[in-house]
Design a protein around this motif. Structure first.
Motif, PDB file in Angstrom:
ATOM      1  N   LYS A  48       0.591  -1.161  -0.187  1.00  0.00           N
ATOM      2  CA  LYS A  48      -0.080   0.175  -0.268  1.00  0.00           C
ATOM      3  C   LYS A  48       1.043   0.721  -0.265  1.00  0.00           C
ATOM      4  CE  LYS A  48      -3.237   1.847   3.300  1.00  0.00           C
ATOM      5  NZ  LYS A  48      -4.650   2.229   4.516  1.00  0.00           N
ATOM      6  N   SER A  82      -7.552   3.198  -3.484  1.00  0.00           N
ATOM      7  CA  SER A  82      -8.057   2.875  -2.095  1.00  0.00           C
ATOM      8  C   SER A  82      -9.373   4.046  -2.411  1.00  0.00           C
ATOM      9  CB  SER A  82      -7.206   3.355  -1.636  1.00  0.00           C
ATOM     10  OG  SER A  82      -7.195   4.944  -1.383  1.00  0.00           O
ATOM     11  N   SER A  87      -4.430   6.373  -1.696  1.00  0.00           N
ATOM     12  CA  SER A  87      -3.667   5.025  -1.389  1.00  0.00           C
ATOM     13  C   SER A  87      -3.739   3.669  -3.170  1.00  0.00           C
ATOM     14  CB  SER A  87      -3.550   4.252  -0.921  1.00  0.00           C
ATOM     15  OG  SER A  87      -3.462   4.810   0.613  1.00  0.00           O
ATOM     16  N   TYR A  89      -3.005  -0.339  -4.469  1.00  0.00           N
ATOM     17  CA  TYR A  89      -2.938  -0.894  -3.698  1.00  0.00           C
ATOM     18  C   TYR A  89      -1.986  -1.767  -4.464  1.00  0.00           C
ATOM     19  CZ  TYR A  89      -5.609  -0.430   0.829  1.00  0.00           C
ATOM     20  OH  TYR A  89      -6.400   0.049   1.641  1.00  0.00           O
ATOM     21  N   ASP A 426      -5.618   0.170   9.058  1.00  0.00           N
ATOM     22  CA  ASP A 426      -6.375  -1.143   8.438  1.00  0.00           C
ATOM     23  C   ASP A 426      -6.029  -2.077   9.377  1.00  0.00           C
ATOM     24  OD1 ASP A 426      -6.685   0.619   6.713  1.00  0.00           O
ATOM     25  OD2 ASP A 426      -4.693   0.214   5.245  1.00  0.00           O
ATOM     26  N   PRO A 448      -8.288  -2.308   3.919  1.00  0.00           N
ATOM     27  CA  PRO A 448      -8.698  -1.072   4.813  1.00  0.00           C
ATOM     28  C   PRO A 448      -9.771  -1.197   5.671  1.00  0.00           C
ATOM     29  CG  PRO A 448      -8.642  -1.392   2.273  1.00  0.00           C
ATOM     30  CD  PRO A 448      -8.391  -2.795   2.658  1.00  0.00           C
TER      31      PRO A 448
END
Length: 731
Positions: A48, A82, A87, A89, A426, A448
């Motif tokens: 992340k 995200s 963010s 991933y 998270d 998350p």
């Protein structure tokens, strides 16, 4: 001249302001990755990368964000954004990273762009090492180094918060089927989450006897014909041991409790002299043979250092989980202090043992200052030593099926220091396979948001499903949102739904096969109905907004679900802040009709009492007694009514239990009330008279409190018997 200097000064100020604006507004990577240390991760690691601004979707470009192995070969990673778009991933390749590669490198290039059009000005890279299984600590030096790094980080965090404070100065298939009336003995069982996976409770019965854990004793009560009862035995313990959970397996009674150790000398002196941190508190298991219930015989003791987290029992094998926070601060003065967790098992002599260094494993991309210990022991083999598995890091939320155990752990290690405690962390999910007493780590991942409780997790057809809340409902600048994630058997993402009920948080959830129900709340109670027959494409089919919220959801049948929680009302705020406030207003039971998943309805409701009314069922599902065929829905309750004087005053009215009938056509019907208070209700509620559990044997209902047990005919509600138990604490 003065004018000239004024102009020059103005230009200089504007230049400084411009530089400051550029400095503060440029796109940055904000992950807390520091130093040259190469992190060790597992093969299915999801990276992340957090940014200071929302990222544009066009930046999800494999030429800008990618991973290479030690030969410079690009890996087949997929990229996702995200829910808050801050963010990226980086998901692992389909079969995970190949651990044979000595080194991997994560790249994110300066072409990454924010939604505002700002570019990442500097390319970044980070190297990492992949391991196929969890690494072991291996040595005293490595374990001490692990905790010394935590000490450094804690000091750094304290300095950061102190400096900040100074600056700021002034500002399913796995759902438990509760219908047990077709069983041979017609005996109620503990209300559990997963059928076939027993959960420990304060009361158990075998249909002939009732076992009750109460403060510092365990009682064994004979349930005679006609609802009459007799106290067969009381197992009393010293004040240093408190029993609070029971299992029953054939002729064996398993008592789980909290053990506190007293020392003649101070803790620090013992640690200094022996170089071993002594065991101060532990989770103890005492097993009895109760073939003759009047004379229970102790046959075994098992002890794990730390506090009790949870336990399960599957086919006679008990899985006990404890969490131990060692006093690692002792390492500052003496780095040779032994802070390994300890355990004992009378099956192999009962001597206190320390977990060996090569048996302590750690989750490589997590750094938690505690241990999780899992003890597995087979009640059919009392001579066999308990299997102990130990991990650095812990989680208080546990889900277990017959084959797997899942541990949910909050992960703050990748958060920037200034976001810890402010931005919700998270959750790391660790999956363990179960084979008898063998517990083996299978895989791990990160999702998350935060998990509320065990009912937020579920396993169905080899998929693991969970719902999480990302953010805090009270933070209007960064409103919370709620997510559903469906992971395959290797914990790789299969499907998801993100961004539900912004500004609210999850209050309850229930997974029932292909159907998923989730309740969120802030001012109203949205019940979401989700269809997940295709794990890769779950869909929200229905949503219902009503006052109040449900803490607990219980299946009635395939088309109805029962919600148990609190009624609420919105009142005007008479203070300096204009607006409204939410007040709870009594216990609320709802019967939801979900036969049409696209149009769920709150078909019937029942509201008990006013503000201050509560039931253990609000926070403990094991307080419910439910049997559909017996038309029985019963729970303990303490009732208060609202006062006319002011909104903060409540008047105590009733303490006991309510027994309901439920009919999908007519709703809730209060069948009877039970109380253990003699005569008129007192001014205040009484602990000794509080009914804690209800159970049935055949057509006889039993109610247990610390002071007595009473029995009733389920058909006529007539009281059959009463047995005083004394209450209080044995000295």
């Amino acid at each position: 001249m003065m004018k000239k200097w004024w102009i020059l000064g103005s230009v200089l100020i504007l230049a400084i302001a411009g530089l400051a604006f550029v400095s503060f507004s440029k796109l940055k990577v904000v992950n807390a990755w520091e130093g040259d240390e190469k992190p060790i991760v597992l093969t299915n690691k999801v990276w992340k990368v957090q940014f200071s601004e929302k990222i544009s979707e066009k930046s999800l470009n494999p030429s800008l964000v990618y991973v290479t192995n030690d030969k410079g070969e690009k890996q087949e990673n997929t990229l996702t954004l995200s829910d808050d778009q801050k963010s990226i991933y980086i998901n692992p390749p389909e079969n995970g990273y190949d651990p044979r590669s000595e080194l991997y490198t994560l790249h994110f290039k300066k072409g990454i762009e924010s939604e505002l059009g700002r570019n990442l000005l500097t390319s970044h890279s980070m190297q990492f090492i992949v391991k196929e299984s969890l690494p072991v600590v291996g040595s005293q030096e490595k374990l001490a180094g692990y905790f010394e790094e935590i000490l450094k980080e804690q000091k750094k965090a304290r300095r950061w918060f102190e400096e900040t404070a100074t600056k700021d100065g002034a500002k399913s298939d796995t759902s438990a089927e509760a219908d047990k009336s077709t069983s041979a003995n017609d005996v109620s069982e503990t209300n559990v989450q997963v059928q076939g996976v027993d959960e420990a409770d304060i009361v158990k019965t075998d249909g002939k006897h009732i076992f009750q854990a109460e403060q510092n004793k365990v009682r064994i009560i004979k349930a005679n014909a006609g609802g009459q009862m007799g106290l067969l035995a009381t197992i009393a313990y010293k004040e240093s041991f408190t029993p609070n959970q029971l299992f029953l397996e054939g002729d064996q009674l398993v008592v789980i409790g909290y053990q506190y150790h007293n020392f003649q000398r101070s803790y620090e002196e013992i640690a200094k002299d022996t170089k071993i941190a002594p065991m101060m508190q532990s989770t103890k298991v005492i097993i009895y043979n109760v073939k003759n219930p009047a004379k229970p015989a102790q046959i075994r003791e098992i002890e794990l250092e730390g506090s009790y987290v949870s336990s399960r029992k599957v086919e006679g094998v008990v899985y006990l989980i404890s969490n131990h926070y060692p006093d690692f601060w002792l390492l500052e003065k003496n780095p040779e202090i032994d802070i390994r967790p300890k355990y004992s098992d009378s099956a192999v002599g009962g001597k206190e043992k320390k977990v060996s260094y090569d048996q302590i494993r750690y989750f490589p991309d997590s750094r938690e200052p505690n241990y999780t210990m899992i003890a597995a022991f087979d009640l059919a083999k009392p001579e066999k030593e308990a299997a102990i598995t130990t991990y650095l890091g812990c989680g208080n939320q546990i889900y277990m099926s017959k084959e797997n155990l899942y541990l949910a752990v909050q992960n703050q290690t990748e958060q920037p220091m200034d976001e810890r405690g402010i931005i919700a962390p998270d959750t790391d999910i660790h999956k363990f396979t179960i084979n008898g007493t063998k517990v083996s780590h299978h895989s791990s991942t990160t999702v998350p948001g935060m998990v509320l409780n065990q009912f937020s997790m579920d396993e169905h057809n080899d998929y693991f499903r969970l719902v999480t809340t990302k953010g805090y409902a009270w933070d209007e600048s960064k409103p919370s949102s709620n997510h559903l994630y469906i992971l395959d058997k290797n914990l790789k993402l299969a499907g998801k739904i993100e961004g539900l009920a912004r500004g609210e948080r999850i209050y309850s959830a229930r997974f029932m096969g292909d159907r998923i129900y989730m309740v969120t709340f802030k001012e109203t109670d949205p019940l979401f109905v989700i269809e997940a027959s295709d794990p890769r494409n779950p869909k929200v089919l229905g949503e219902l907004k009503i006052p109040g919220f449900s803490n607990y959801l219980h299946p009635y049948d395939e088309n109805h679900i029962i919600g148990f929680g609190q009624d609420t009302m919105i009142v005007a705020d008479k203070g300096t802040n204009s607006g409204t406030r939410i007040l709870t207003n009594g216990v609320k039971i709802s019967l939801f009709d979900v036969s049409n998943m696209s149009n769920p309805k709150e078909k019937f409701t029942e509201i008990i009492g006013g503000r201050g009314t509560y039931s253990p069922l609000n926070y403990d599902h094991k307080a419910l007694l439910f049997n559909k065929k017996k038309n029985l829905f019963a729970f303990p309750i303490t009732v208060y009514q609202n006062s006319d004087k002011n909104e903060y005053e409540q008047i105590f009215e009733y303490q006991g239990a309510y027994i309901y009938n439920i009919d999908p056509a007519t709703g809730f019907k209060l069948k009877s009330k039970i109380t253990h208070i003699n005569g008129q209700m007192p001014v205040y509620e009484e602990y000794d008279s509080s009914i804690q559990r209800l159970l049935y044997i055949g057509d006889t209902l039993y109610a247990l409190s610390p002071s007595k047990i009473t029995s009733y005919d389920l058909k006529t509600n007539v009281k059959l018997g009463e047995l005083g138990l004394g209450g209080g604490i044995n000295k």
